[in-house]
Write a protein that holds these residues in place. Sequence first.
Motif, mmCIF file in Angstrom:
data_model
loop_
_atom_site.group_PDB
_atom_site.id
_atom_site.type_symbol
_atom_site.label_atom_id
_atom_site.label_comp_id
_atom_site.label_asym_id
_atom_site.label_seq_id
_atom_site.Cartn_x
_atom_site.Cartn_y
_atom_site.Cartn_z
ATOM 1 N N SER A 46 0.835 -1.199 0.000
ATOM 2 C CA SER A 46 0.000 0.000 0.000
ATOM 3 C C SER A 46 0.870 1.250 0.000
ATOM 4 N N THR A 47 0.311 2.283 -0.553
ATOM 5 C CA THR A 47 0.986 3.567 -0.629
ATOM 6 C C THR A 47 0.487 4.456 0.500
ATOM 7 N N ASP A 48 1.406 5.165 1.154
ATOM 8 C CA ASP A 48 0.990 6.110 2.185
ATOM 9 C C ASP A 48 0.535 7.412 1.541
ATOM 10 N N SER A 94 -2.091 4.384 5.010
ATOM 11 C CA SER A 94 -2.255 3.658 3.750
ATOM 12 C C SER A 94 -3.512 4.152 3.039
#
Length: 91
Positions: free
Chosen positions: A2-4, A52
Motif C-alpha cells: 500500500s501507498t501512504d 495507507s
Amino acid sequence: MSTDVSVIGYASGKVQGVWFRYFVQQQAQPLGVTGYAKNLVDGQVEVLLCGSEESVAQVQKAVANGPPDARVDGVQWQSIEAQIAHGFEIL
C-alpha cells in the motif's frame, strides 16, 4: 503493497459539541491512521489523515457519516503532500 497518503478535510454541519473529533480518533487509531481532528472557529472540523490508501479511505467514509449525534452536511477533502504524524491528536 500500500501507498501512504495524506489528506486534509473540512467537515461541516453539526460537527462540534457532538464528540465528532473523538469519533474520528476512534476510527483512525485501530487502522494505524495518524493525524488530528481540530475544531475551527467557523463551526467546521478540520481533519488530517495520514496512512495507507485503504485505511485513509475507510476513515474518510466514517467521517462522512459521523457519530450518532452529529449531522455531517459535507466534507471537502484535498490530497496533500505526504505528512508524518505521530498518533492521532484531538486539537
